[in-house]
Design an enzyme around this catalytic site. Structure first.
Site, PDB file in Angstrom:
ATOM      1  N   SER A  10       0.842  -1.199   0.000  1.00 15.10           N
ATOM      2  CA  SER A  10       0.000   0.000   0.000  1.00 15.10           C
ATOM      3  C   SER A  10       0.875   1.245   0.000  1.00 15.10           C
ATOM      4  CB  SER A  10      -0.911   0.016   1.225  1.00 15.10           C
ATOM      5  OG  SER A  10      -1.464   1.314   1.366  1.00 15.10           O
ATOM      6  N   HIS A  35      -0.938  -1.194  -4.471  1.00 18.29           N
ATOM      7  CA  HIS A  35      -2.246  -0.905  -3.871  1.00 18.29           C
ATOM      8  C   HIS A  35      -2.322   0.596  -3.581  1.00 18.29           C
ATOM      9  CE1 HIS A  35      -5.899  -1.913  -1.567  1.00 18.29           C
ATOM     10  NE2 HIS A  35      -5.505  -0.994  -0.699  1.00 18.29           N
ATOM     11  N   ASP A  37      -4.639   3.742  -2.196  1.00 13.27           N
ATOM     12  CA  ASP A  37      -5.779   4.070  -1.340  1.00 13.27           C
ATOM     13  C   ASP A  37      -6.259   5.489  -1.593  1.00 13.27           C
ATOM     14  OD1 ASP A  37      -6.106   1.697   0.398  1.00 13.27           O
ATOM     15  OD2 ASP A  37      -4.022   2.136   0.917  1.00 13.27           O
ATOM     16  N   MET A  39      -8.885   8.324  -0.600  1.00 13.69           N
ATOM     17  CA  MET A  39      -9.799   8.709   0.493  1.00 13.69           C
ATOM     18  C   MET A  39     -10.285  10.137   0.281  1.00 13.69           C
ATOM     19  SD  MET A  39      -7.487   7.364   3.628  1.00 13.69           S
ATOM     20  CE  MET A  39      -6.757   5.724   3.640  1.00 13.69           C
ATOM     21  N   HIS A  68      -8.107   1.210  -4.561  1.00 13.84           N
ATOM     22  CA  HIS A  68      -9.119   1.014  -3.514  1.00 13.84           C
ATOM     23  C   HIS A  68      -9.777   2.366  -3.240  1.00 13.84           C
ATOM     24  CE1 HIS A  68      -9.664   0.051   1.097  1.00 13.84           C
ATOM     25  NE2 HIS A  68     -10.807   0.259   0.494  1.00 13.84           N
ATOM     26  N   MET A  70     -12.064   4.748  -1.375  1.00 13.97           N
ATOM     27  CA  MET A  70     -12.811   5.002  -0.132  1.00 13.97           C
ATOM     28  C   MET A  70     -13.457   6.362  -0.286  1.00 13.97           C
ATOM     29  SD  MET A  70      -9.936   3.482   2.419  1.00 13.97           S
ATOM     30  CE  MET A  70      -8.706   3.485   1.113  1.00 13.97           C
ATOM     31  N   MET A 139     -11.936  -5.630   4.504  1.00 16.97           N
ATOM     32  CA  MET A 139     -11.159  -4.725   5.353  1.00 16.97           C
ATOM     33  C   MET A 139     -10.933  -5.397   6.705  1.00 16.97           C
ATOM     34  SD  MET A 139     -10.377  -2.110   3.616  1.00 16.97           S
ATOM     35  CE  MET A 139      -9.416  -1.456   4.984  1.00 16.97           C
ATOM     36  N   GLY A 144      -9.251   4.144   6.476  1.00 22.94           N
ATOM     37  CA  GLY A 144      -8.945   5.558   6.701  1.00 22.94           C
ATOM     38  C   GLY A 144      -7.485   5.804   7.031  1.00 22.94           C
ATOM     39  N   PHE A 145      -6.837   4.824   7.634  1.00 20.62           N
ATOM     40  CA  PHE A 145      -5.457   5.040   8.087  1.00 20.62           C
ATOM     41  C   PHE A 145      -4.636   3.767   7.948  1.00 20.62           C
ATOM     42  CE2 PHE A 145      -8.412   7.705  10.382  1.00 20.62           C
ATOM     43  CZ  PHE A 145      -7.871   8.973  10.214  1.00 20.62           C
ATOM     44  N   GLY A 146      -3.355   3.942   7.693  1.00 22.35           N
ATOM     45  CA  GLY A 146      -2.428   2.815   7.739  1.00 22.35           C
ATOM     46  C   GLY A 146      -2.003   2.597   9.186  1.00 22.35           C
ATOM     47  N   GLY A 147      -1.322   1.494   9.432  1.00 25.49           N
ATOM     48  CA  GLY A 147      -0.710   1.263  10.737  1.00 25.49           C
ATOM     49  C   GLY A 147      -1.663   0.891  11.860  1.00 25.49           C
ATOM     50  N   ASP A 177      -7.015  -6.434   3.679  1.00 25.33           N
ATOM     51  CA  ASP A 177      -6.328  -5.139   3.761  1.00 25.33           C
ATOM     52  C   ASP A 177      -6.435  -4.554   5.171  1.00 25.33           C
ATOM     53  OD1 ASP A 177      -5.329  -2.591   3.297  1.00 25.33           O
ATOM     54  OD2 ASP A 177      -6.959  -1.964   1.964  1.00 25.33           O
ATOM     55  N   GLY A 178      -5.284  -4.344   5.808  1.00 27.23           N
ATOM     56  CA  GLY A 178      -5.235  -3.661   7.094  1.00 27.23           C
ATOM     57  C   GLY A 178      -4.562  -4.484   8.178  1.00 27.23           C
ATOM     58  N   GLY A 199       0.946  -2.175   4.147  1.00 29.86           N
ATOM     59  CA  GLY A 199       1.457  -0.809   4.112  1.00 29.86           C
ATOM     60  C   GLY A 199       2.630  -0.649   5.048  1.00 29.86           C
TER      61      GLY A 199
HETATM   62  C1  DX5 Z   1      -6.632   1.606   5.106  1.00 28.86           C
HETATM   63  C2  DX5 Z   1      -6.088   1.272   3.753  1.00 28.86           C
HETATM   64  C3  DX5 Z   1      -5.006   0.278   3.775  1.00 28.86           C
HETATM   65  C4  DX5 Z   1      -3.779   0.696   4.553  1.00 28.86           C
HETATM   66  C5  DX5 Z   1      -3.027  -0.530   4.954  1.00 28.86           C
HETATM   67  O1  DX5 Z   1      -7.730   2.431   4.965  1.00 28.86           O
HETATM   68  O2  DX5 Z   1      -7.124   0.744   2.944  1.00 28.86           O
HETATM   69  O3  DX5 Z   1      -4.648  -0.118   2.461  1.00 28.86           O
HETATM   70  O4  DX5 Z   1      -2.954   1.567   3.838  1.00 28.86           O
HETATM   71  O5  DX5 Z   1      -1.968  -0.166   5.781  1.00 28.86           O
HETATM   72  P1  DX5 Z   1      -1.405  -1.130   6.905  1.00 28.86           P
HETATM   73  O6  DX5 Z   1      -0.896  -2.350   6.231  1.00 28.86           O
HETATM   74  O7  DX5 Z   1      -0.324  -0.311   7.544  1.00 28.86           O
HETATM   75  O8  DX5 Z   1      -2.542  -1.431   7.857  1.00 28.86           O
HETATM   76 ZN    ZN Z   2      -6.557  -0.186   0.976  1.00 32.96          ZN
END
Ligand code: DX5
Ligand code: ZN
Length: 220
Positions: A10, A35, A37, A39, A68, A70, A139, A144-147, A177-178, A199
């Protein structure tokens, strides 16, 4: 031995100041897809990047772009993302009122069509629509957020989805994903996941290319 999962890093977790190097790293790695994202700050409480960045990544990427969305009313942007270079376009079940029409439009535009389910949406809502999709993305965090931390209920959903897919659309790809990392990746594959998005696990690793290799060969 089971076949290796497809790995989709990601780019949300990439260093945008060195985006060209990050793209090169993915190009040269064992990763299968990029990938991306998208948003809008409405469907999810965050804004990421949009069409010009997708187009820039597309100009350097030698692997398919897995986009993806969102965003609310994703049907408004199908041809725009196709023109920007998307190969696979996934829209949220929760964001598209006329999902059947949206998936058909994505395929007519020449892309693979994906449906995304939020953690709160049960797999059975896909019963009537699953034949129209090339992929379902589950999901495993709130988008909305990575990590963020992996939601373990997803493992049950993967198994349910696998069963539904075998009955209604055996060619369907299951993407997750996530919160995916080297500690949970093998379990996800065994449950039925075909594509793993990662990600933070990739881009915050000391050696991202090596981390991709590790995820790719997690079942070996
Ligand atoms: C979250 C995204 C994911 C995210 C994954 O809304 O759809 O693709 O970037 O990041 P990690 O792997 O860090 O959870
Ligand atoms: Zn994603």
């Amino acid at each position: 031995m089971k076949t290796s999962p497809l790995i989709a890093p990601s780019m949300l977790s990439a260093d945008f100041l060195r985006l060209d190097e990050e793209i090169d790293m993915v190009n040269n790695s064992q990763a299968d897809w990029f990938h991306l994202d998208i948003m809008d700050g409405v469907f999810v409480p965050n804004i990421s990047f949009g069409l010009p960045v997708v187009k820039a990544i597309s100009s350097m990427a030698v692997k398919p772009l897995d986009v993806h969305l969102m965003i609310v009313q994703p049907e408004r942007y199908i041809t725009a993302f196709r023109d920007a270079g998307a190969d696979i376009l996934s829209v949220h079940f929760e964001a598209s009122t006329h999902l059947h029409r949206t998936l058909q439009a994505i395929r007519q535009a020449g892309m693979k069509a994906g449906i995304v389910l939020n953690p709160h949406s049960p797999v059975h809502v896909l019963n009537d629509i699953i034949p129209e999709a090339d992929m379902v993305l589950l999901m495993s965090v709130n988008p909305g957020f990575g990590g963020q931390q992996f939601i373990t209920q997803t493992l049950i959903k993967i198994a349910e989805l696998k069963e539904l897919a075998l009955a209604r659309n055996p060619d369907l790809l299951i993407e997750v994903d996530g919160g995916i990392n080297r500690d949970n990746a093998a379990q996800l594959c065994r449950a039925g996941a075909d594509v793993l998005v990662a990600g933070n696990a990739v881009f915050k690793a000391a050696d991202p290319e090596e981390e991709i290799r590790l995820l790719k060969n997690i079942l070996a």
